[in-house]
Scaffold this motif. Structure first.
Motif, PDB file in Angstrom:
ATOM      1  N   GLY A   1       0.813  -1.207   0.000  1.00  0.00           N
ATOM      2  CA  GLY A   1       0.000   0.000   0.000  1.00  0.00           C
ATOM      3  C   GLY A   1       0.844   1.253   0.000  1.00  0.00           C
ATOM      4  N   GLU A   2       0.161   2.375  -0.031  1.00  0.00           N
ATOM      5  CA  GLU A   2       0.836   3.673  -0.074  1.00  0.00           C
ATOM      6  C   GLU A   2       1.511   3.981   1.260  1.00  0.00           C
ATOM      7  N   ASN A   3       2.672   4.632   1.166  1.00  0.00           N
ATOM      8  CA  ASN A   3       3.396   5.096   2.342  1.00  0.00           C
ATOM      9  C   ASN A   3       3.862   6.518   2.066  1.00  0.00           C
ATOM     10  N   ASP A  27       3.478   4.915  -3.824  1.00  0.00           N
ATOM     11  CA  ASP A  27       2.598   4.323  -4.835  1.00  0.00           C
ATOM     12  C   ASP A  27       2.495   5.240  -6.064  1.00  0.00           C
ATOM     13  N   SER A  30      -0.810   6.985  -7.046  1.00  0.00           N
ATOM     14  CA  SER A  30      -1.391   8.124  -6.331  1.00  0.00           C
ATOM     15  C   SER A  30      -1.501   9.311  -7.266  1.00  0.00           C
ATOM     16  N   GLY A 100      -7.979   2.137  -6.605  1.00  0.00           N
ATOM     17  CA  GLY A 100      -7.860   2.427  -5.185  1.00  0.00           C
ATOM     18  C   GLY A 100      -9.224   2.412  -4.525  1.00  0.00           C
ATOM     19  N   SER A 101      -9.253   2.576  -3.252  1.00  0.00           N
ATOM     20  CA  SER A 101     -10.520   2.468  -2.533  1.00  0.00           C
ATOM     21  C   SER A 101     -11.023   3.839  -2.105  1.00  0.00           C
ATOM     22  N   ILE A 106      -3.727   8.905   2.652  1.00  0.00           N
ATOM     23  CA  ILE A 106      -2.646   8.412   3.491  1.00  0.00           C
ATOM     24  C   ILE A 106      -1.834   9.634   3.908  1.00  0.00           C
TER      25      ILE A 106
ATOM     26  N   GLU B  59     -10.821  -0.278   8.795  1.00  0.00           N
ATOM     27  CA  GLU B  59      -9.401  -0.553   8.553  1.00  0.00           C
ATOM     28  C   GLU B  59      -8.957  -1.715   9.440  1.00  0.00           C
TER      29      GLU B  59
END
Lengths: 117, 115
Positions: A1-3, A27, A30, A100-101, A106, B59
């Motif tokens: 996932g994104e960081n 990511d 993004s 993506g959701s 993030i 989450e």
């Protein structure tokens, strides 16, 4: 996932100087990058945002730059004033069209900016 | 501009109490609302995504039965902290947006203190 990594964690400048806060993301999908300002005891306030089809955006004393290749984006505040003192958060988001959701943000860990009069 | 209202701003209650926090979008219909938790001097941690008329998406690590979310209308989402304990003490913040890739606008947060 994104960081999302954000630097520095604290920044102290003299009134009138410029302040720069940098973020990197992991990511490449993004495509939306907002910046928020959070004052003590308040919720974050959106101050500027940029989408991946744009390299730079300005709003008076605030500007944001985006380098998609390097996957980093920066917030620039010029002519800082004491009322700019706050915690600033960068964030990154992937839209639905990239799988993506729902545009979940993030966040970086924040930068505490202090502007000394 | 867009305004998100959160209520109450501060709650102090005894352990075992259930606490409801409301999040309202005042001048737009929010297809999605988000609930975050923020510990002192830390970033925002997404707890759940709330969609009008359907179940919330939680989450990883967030207990569904502990943090009940209801999004009954396009302008209101509620978070209920059930049987709250001192470790649930935190700053809870909601946000709302009109759709994906639209800016999220945040409420002013709820400071929850469980004694």
């Amino acid at each position: 996932g994104e960081n999302v990594e954000q630097h520095p964690s604290t920044l102290s400048v003299q009134e009138g100087d410029s302040a720069v806060i940098k973020c990197t993301y992991s990511d490449s999908a993004s495509n939306y990058f907002p910046w928020y300002k959070q004052e003590l005891g308040k919720g974050p306030q959106l101050i500027i945002d940029i989408r991946s089809n744009v390299g730079e955006k300005k709003d008076q004393r605030i500007a944001v730059t985006l380098n998609k290749t390097a996957k980093h984006f920066s917030l620039h505040i010029t002519e800082t004033q004491p009322e700019d003192s706050a915690v600033y958060f960068c964030a990154a988001s992937v839209g639905l069209n990239y799988g993506g959701s729902q545009g979940n943000l993030i966040f970086g860990k924040g930068t505490k900016l202090s502007v000394k009069p | 501009g867009a305004v998100v209202s959160q209520h109450p701003s501060r709650v102090i209650c005894k352990s075992g109490t259930s606490v409801k926090i409301e999040c309202r979008s005042l001048d737009f219909q929010a297809t999605t609302m988000f609930w975050y938790r923020q510990f002192p001097k830390q970033s925002l941690m997404l707890m759940a995504t709330s969609n009008e008329g359907s179940k919330a998406t939680y989450e990883q690590g967030v207990e569904k039965d502990k943090f009940l979310i209801n999004h009954a209308s396009l302008t209101l989402s509620t978070l209920t902290v059930t049987s709250a304990h001192p470790e649930d003490s935190s700053f809870y913040i909601c946000s709302a947006h009109r759709g994906f890739n639209q800016p999220q606008h945040f409420g002013d947060g709820t400071r929850l203190s469980i004694l």
